[in-house]
Design a protein around this motif. Structure first.
Motif, PDB file in Angstrom:
ATOM      1  N   GLU A  73       0.831  -1.204   0.000  1.00  0.00           N
ATOM      2  CA  GLU A  73       0.000   0.000   0.000  1.00  0.00           C
ATOM      3  C   GLU A  73       0.863   1.251   0.000  1.00  0.00           C
ATOM      4  O   GLU A  73       0.547   2.233  -0.678  1.00  0.00           O
ATOM      5  CB  GLU A  73      -0.932  -0.006   1.201  1.00  0.00           C
ATOM      6  CG  GLU A  73      -2.038  -1.026   1.096  1.00  0.00           C
ATOM      7  CD  GLU A  73      -2.866  -1.140   2.360  1.00  0.00           C
ATOM      8  OE1 GLU A  73      -2.465  -0.568   3.398  1.00  0.00           O
ATOM      9  OE2 GLU A  73      -3.897  -1.813   2.293  1.00  0.00           O
TER      10      GLU A  73
ATOM     11  N   ILE B 177       2.255   1.769  -3.498  1.00  0.00           N
ATOM     12  CA  ILE B 177       1.208   2.280  -4.398  1.00  0.00           C
ATOM     13  C   ILE B 177       0.974   3.760  -4.131  1.00  0.00           C
ATOM     14  O   ILE B 177       0.888   4.574  -5.052  1.00  0.00           O
ATOM     15  CB  ILE B 177      -0.085   1.470  -4.228  1.00  0.00           C
ATOM     16  CG1 ILE B 177       0.113   0.059  -4.771  1.00  0.00           C
ATOM     17  CG2 ILE B 177      -1.255   2.152  -4.916  1.00  0.00           C
ATOM     18  CD1 ILE B 177      -0.994  -0.904  -4.424  1.00  0.00           C
ATOM     19  N   ARG B 178       0.890   4.126  -2.858  1.00  0.00           N
ATOM     20  CA  ARG B 178       0.678   5.527  -2.483  1.00  0.00           C
ATOM     21  C   ARG B 178       1.841   6.396  -2.966  1.00  0.00           C
ATOM     22  O   ARG B 178       1.641   7.481  -3.508  1.00  0.00           O
ATOM     23  CB  ARG B 178       0.537   5.627  -0.966  1.00  0.00           C
ATOM     24  CG  ARG B 178       0.153   7.002  -0.494  1.00  0.00           C
ATOM     25  CD  ARG B 178      -0.169   7.016   0.996  1.00  0.00           C
ATOM     26  NE  ARG B 178      -1.360   6.210   1.269  1.00  0.00           N
ATOM     27  CZ  ARG B 178      -1.355   5.102   2.003  1.00  0.00           C
ATOM     28  NH1 ARG B 178      -0.261   4.677   2.570  1.00  0.00           N
ATOM     29  NH2 ARG B 178      -2.467   4.424   2.196  1.00  0.00           N
ATOM     30  N   ARG B 179       3.065   5.895  -2.796  1.00  0.00           N
ATOM     31  CA  ARG B 179       4.247   6.657  -3.221  1.00  0.00           C
ATOM     32  C   ARG B 179       4.241   6.854  -4.737  1.00  0.00           C
ATOM     33  O   ARG B 179       4.507   7.954  -5.228  1.00  0.00           O
ATOM     34  CB  ARG B 179       5.518   5.924  -2.795  1.00  0.00           C
ATOM     35  CG  ARG B 179       6.764   6.662  -3.162  1.00  0.00           C
ATOM     36  CD  ARG B 179       7.992   5.921  -2.702  1.00  0.00           C
ATOM     37  NE  ARG B 179       9.170   6.721  -2.945  1.00  0.00           N
ATOM     38  CZ  ARG B 179      10.374   6.384  -2.575  1.00  0.00           C
ATOM     39  NH1 ARG B 179      10.587   5.269  -1.929  1.00  0.00           N
ATOM     40  NH2 ARG B 179      11.388   7.160  -2.842  1.00  0.00           N
ATOM     41  N   ALA B 180       3.924   5.797  -5.478  1.00  0.00           N
ATOM     42  CA  ALA B 180       3.878   5.901  -6.942  1.00  0.00           C
ATOM     43  C   ALA B 180       2.806   6.892  -7.383  1.00  0.00           C
ATOM     44  O   ALA B 180       3.018   7.696  -8.296  1.00  0.00           O
ATOM     45  CB  ALA B 180       3.627   4.529  -7.555  1.00  0.00           C
ATOM     46  N   HIS B 181       1.665   6.847  -6.709  1.00  0.00           N
ATOM     47  CA  HIS B 181       0.575   7.763  -7.046  1.00  0.00           C
ATOM     48  C   HIS B 181       0.998   9.218  -6.808  1.00  0.00           C
ATOM     49  O   HIS B 181       0.811  10.082  -7.667  1.00  0.00           O
ATOM     50  CB  HIS B 181      -0.660   7.423  -6.214  1.00  0.00           C
ATOM     51  CG  HIS B 181      -1.778   8.400  -6.373  1.00  0.00           C
ATOM     52  ND1 HIS B 181      -2.603   8.401  -7.469  1.00  0.00           N
ATOM     53  CD2 HIS B 181      -2.190   9.416  -5.579  1.00  0.00           C
ATOM     54  CE1 HIS B 181      -3.489   9.380  -7.341  1.00  0.00           C
ATOM     55  NE2 HIS B 181      -3.256  10.015  -6.202  1.00  0.00           N
ATOM     56  N   LEU B 182       1.575   9.478  -5.634  1.00  0.00           N
ATOM     57  CA  LEU B 182       1.989  10.840  -5.315  1.00  0.00           C
ATOM     58  C   LEU B 182       3.125  11.322  -6.203  1.00  0.00           C
ATOM     59  O   LEU B 182       3.160  12.500  -6.590  1.00  0.00           O
ATOM     60  CB  LEU B 182       2.386  10.933  -3.841  1.00  0.00           C
ATOM     61  CG  LEU B 182       1.241  10.761  -2.844  1.00  0.00           C
ATOM     62  CD1 LEU B 182       1.774  10.722  -1.428  1.00  0.00           C
ATOM     63  CD2 LEU B 182       0.200  11.854  -3.014  1.00  0.00           C
ATOM     64  N   THR B 183       4.031  10.424  -6.556  1.00  0.00           N
ATOM     65  CA  THR B 183       5.127  10.794  -7.465  1.00  0.00           C
ATOM     66  C   THR B 183       4.562  11.172  -8.834  1.00  0.00           C
ATOM     67  O   THR B 183       5.000  12.150  -9.448  1.00  0.00           O
ATOM     68  CB  THR B 183       6.130   9.636  -7.585  1.00  0.00           C
ATOM     69  OG1 THR B 183       6.649   9.355  -6.282  1.00  0.00           O
ATOM     70  CG2 THR B 183       7.273   9.987  -8.519  1.00  0.00           C
ATOM     71  N   GLY B 184       3.582  10.417  -9.297  1.00  0.00           N
ATOM     72  CA  GLY B 184       2.936  10.726 -10.574  1.00  0.00           C
ATOM     73  C   GLY B 184       2.204  12.054 -10.547  1.00  0.00           C
ATOM     74  O   GLY B 184       2.270  12.835 -11.497  1.00  0.00           O
ATOM     75  N   ARG B 185       1.519  12.315  -9.441  1.00  0.00           N
ATOM     76  CA  ARG B 185       0.824  13.599  -9.317  1.00  0.00           C
ATOM     77  C   ARG B 185       1.833  14.747  -9.305  1.00  0.00           C
ATOM     78  O   ARG B 185       1.613  15.802  -9.893  1.00  0.00           O
ATOM     79  CB  ARG B 185      -0.008  13.624  -8.032  1.00  0.00           C
ATOM     80  CG  ARG B 185      -1.121  12.602  -7.980  1.00  0.00           C
ATOM     81  CD  ARG B 185      -2.259  12.974  -8.865  1.00  0.00           C
ATOM     82  NE  ARG B 185      -2.972  14.086  -8.317  1.00  0.00           N
ATOM     83  CZ  ARG B 185      -4.276  14.193  -8.260  1.00  0.00           C
ATOM     84  NH1 ARG B 185      -5.021  13.233  -8.739  1.00  0.00           N
ATOM     85  NH2 ARG B 185      -4.841  15.251  -7.756  1.00  0.00           N
TER      86      ARG B 185
END
Length: 54
Positions: free
Chosen positions: A18, A21-29
């Motif tokens: 989790e 996933i959160r880190r990848a999401h925030l990096t993408g944002r």
């Protein structure tokens, strides 16, 4: 149906996934923000780099 008992190892694996996933999401944002405003994106990236991810 009996309740499912999870092991500590399994719980840690789920938490780690989790977090990834959160880190990848925030990096993408952050990359999206950086594409619109490089200064703000750089500040956001710097803030994300200061987080100690598990």
């Amino acid at each position: 149906m009996e309740p499912r008992v999870t092991s500590t190892t399994e719980s840690l694996e789920v938490m780690t996934m989790e977090s990834a996933i959160r880190r990848a999401h925030l990096t993408g944002r952050g990359a999206w923000v950086e594409s619109l405003d490089p200064r703000r994106g750089g500040l956001l990236r710097a803030a994300l780099d200061r987080i100690e991810w598990p």
